[in-house]
Design an enzyme around this catalytic site. Structure first.
Site, PDB file in Angstrom:
ATOM      1  N   ASN A 181      31.154  38.028  45.530  1.00  0.00           N
ATOM      2  CA  ASN A 181      31.798  36.945  46.536  1.00  0.00           C
ATOM      3  C   ASN A 181      33.280  36.664  46.662  1.00  0.00           C
ATOM      4  OD1 ASN A 181      31.132  34.701  48.451  1.00  0.00           O
ATOM      5  ND2 ASN A 181      28.964  34.847  47.952  1.00  0.00           N
ATOM      6  N   HIS A 222      35.484  35.220  44.848  1.00  0.00           N
ATOM      7  CA  HIS A 222      36.343  35.618  43.693  1.00  0.00           C
ATOM      8  C   HIS A 222      36.382  36.994  43.401  1.00  0.00           C
ATOM      9  CE1 HIS A 222      37.648  35.232  39.244  1.00  0.00           C
ATOM     10  NE2 HIS A 222      38.464  34.155  40.021  1.00  0.00           N
ATOM     11  N   CYS A 223      35.212  37.576  43.637  1.00  0.00           N
ATOM     12  CA  CYS A 223      35.099  39.229  43.342  1.00  0.00           C
ATOM     13  C   CYS A 223      36.150  40.096  44.268  1.00  0.00           C
ATOM     14  CB  CYS A 223      33.676  39.426  43.620  1.00  0.00           C
ATOM     15  SG  CYS A 223      32.469  38.469  42.812  1.00  0.00           S
ATOM     16  N   ILE A 224      36.459  39.492  45.418  1.00  0.00           N
ATOM     17  CA  ILE A 224      37.144  40.245  46.362  1.00  0.00           C
ATOM     18  C   ILE A 224      38.746  39.733  46.346  1.00  0.00           C
ATOM     19  CG2 ILE A 224      34.895  40.672  47.729  1.00  0.00           C
ATOM     20  CD1 ILE A 224      36.418  38.773  49.724  1.00  0.00           C
ATOM     21  N   ARG A 251      38.955  42.210  42.196  1.00  0.00           N
ATOM     22  CA  ARG A 251      38.983  41.542  41.125  1.00  0.00           C
ATOM     23  C   ARG A 251      38.646  42.326  39.906  1.00  0.00           C
ATOM     24  NH1 ARG A 251      41.054  36.692  39.364  1.00  0.00           N
ATOM     25  NH2 ARG A 251      40.464  36.157  41.339  1.00  0.00           N
TER      26      ARG A 251
END
Length: 364
Positions: A353, A355-357, A93
């Site tokens: 989490n 969304h970050c990946i 992200r």
């Protein structure tokens, strides 16, 4: 290298909402010893599960360096195409391009990446591969690159409704480690220029103890234009209470780019704080200059850090009493998508989490 207002982006190009149709999702195979304890075995298991769920609905690209590409490909099978692109960690992200489209073509914005704060409060010193990843991803996908010059930004620090509105947090975008040479209004103008937006809404805070200087994607997210979820707690003794309350007050008194008042869904944070354990700590291997975790450290666990793909919503689960509540609330927000809980403790131990990946590539 292009500089400020590099393109400029025309009115036709915009950053779509994540809930709009994708052509693909980008991820990065987790191997950094300072982020993923015990060789990343548990994290890799969850990354593979997430890739498998997304691949039921859209193509998945998984980045890996030369050393780990074969192992990643063997583990993932036909659920993802492995792109041999080196990175310093696995936060697609933040290091990947932010994609914009005019409905016919898709381009990728290359922001400057400095590991969430550079010399001021960055999380590690060597981030050259991360900073170079966005351009390499665009080249691999055959997409034109839009250069943002020396403007520092991570993908997790912005959320778009696809209809002219961008959500950010003051704590992140006004951090001295990002763009201290720019005023708030100049940052806002830059975002609107690059993302095809007309309004930026500044929330004061993100999630307590979020080491990204409180990215917006951990505290508030669009589920459709005019409608958001906001991380929330009713516990007035929790440090998150005042932070979320300040964000709520902004949202209740704001309108979006089209003049709509916001529908706000309060999404509870885990009832019990998620913290680094002694066992976790023994599995990390930190390098000099890297942010070092401590046993008992509270991690920025939030159900808002979900990911929307074409047919599903993937929601973090922490083994907490609020896990099912989060699923139920998001099922109401996304009646046409399957809402799937993903065991997220191995990801939050890395610092982020779901969304970050993940990073979506919009349909063109």
């Amino acid at each position: 290298m292009n500089t400020y207002r590099a393109y400029p982006i025309t009115d036709e190009f915009r950053m779509p909402g994540e809930f709009e149709k994708h052509s693909a999702t980008i991820m990065i195979w987790p191997v950094r010893p300072g982020s993923w304890p015990y060789g990343g075995v548990e994290a890799q298991k969850v990354f593979a599960q997430i890739a498998g769920e997304i691949s039921k609905h859209e193509k998945v690209y998984m980045l890996a360096d030369e050393v780990h590409a074969a192992a990643a490909g063997q583990r993932l099978g036909d659920t993802a195409e492995v792109l041999e692109i080196p990175t310093d960690d696995a936060w697609a992200r933040d290091v990947g391009p932010t994609f914009i489209t005019d409905g016919k073509d898709v381009k990728g914005i290359n922001w400057k990446f400095n590991a969430w704060g550079g010399d001021y409060d960055g999380l590690y010193l060597d981030y050259e591969n991360d900073d170079a990843a966005a351009v390499k991803i665009c080249e691999a996908l055959g997409r034109e690159v839009c250069y943002a010059g020396d403007f520092v930004l991570e993908g997790g620090s912005i959320h778009s409704d696809g209809d002219g509105t961008i959500l950010v947090t003051e704590s992140c975008l006004l951090s001295p480690g990002r763009n201290p040479h720019m005023t708030k209004s100049e940052i806002e103008e830059k975002l609107c220029d690059m993302l095809g937006a007309t309004k930026v809404i500044w929330l004061p805070h993100g999630i307590y103890n979020d080491e990204t200087n409180e990215h917006v994607d951990n505290v508030c997210a669009f589920v459709k234009p005019g409608e958001v979820v906001l991380a929330w707690t009713d516990d007035e003794n929790d440090p998150q209470y005042e932070m979320s309350l300040a964000d709520l007050q902004v949202l209740e008194n704001e309108t979006d780019a089209k003049g709509r008042k916001f529908v706000i869904h309060k999404l509870p944070i885990p009832a019990e704080p998620v913290c680094v354990t002694e066992e976790d700590l023994a599995g990390y291997v930190f390098v000099p200059g890297e942010d070092v975790r401590e046993a008992g450290e509270r991690l920025a666990a939030s159900y808002v850090n979900f990911y929307i793909c074409n047919g599903a919503v993937l929601v973090p689960q922490f083994g907490d009493v609020n896990d099912q509540t989060a699923i139920d609330i998001l099922s109401g927000c996304f009646p046409d998508r399957e809402v799937i809980g993903i065991p997220a403790l191995p990801i939050i131990k890395g610092g982020g989490n779901i969304h970050c990946i993940t990073q979506q590539v919009p349909w063109s």
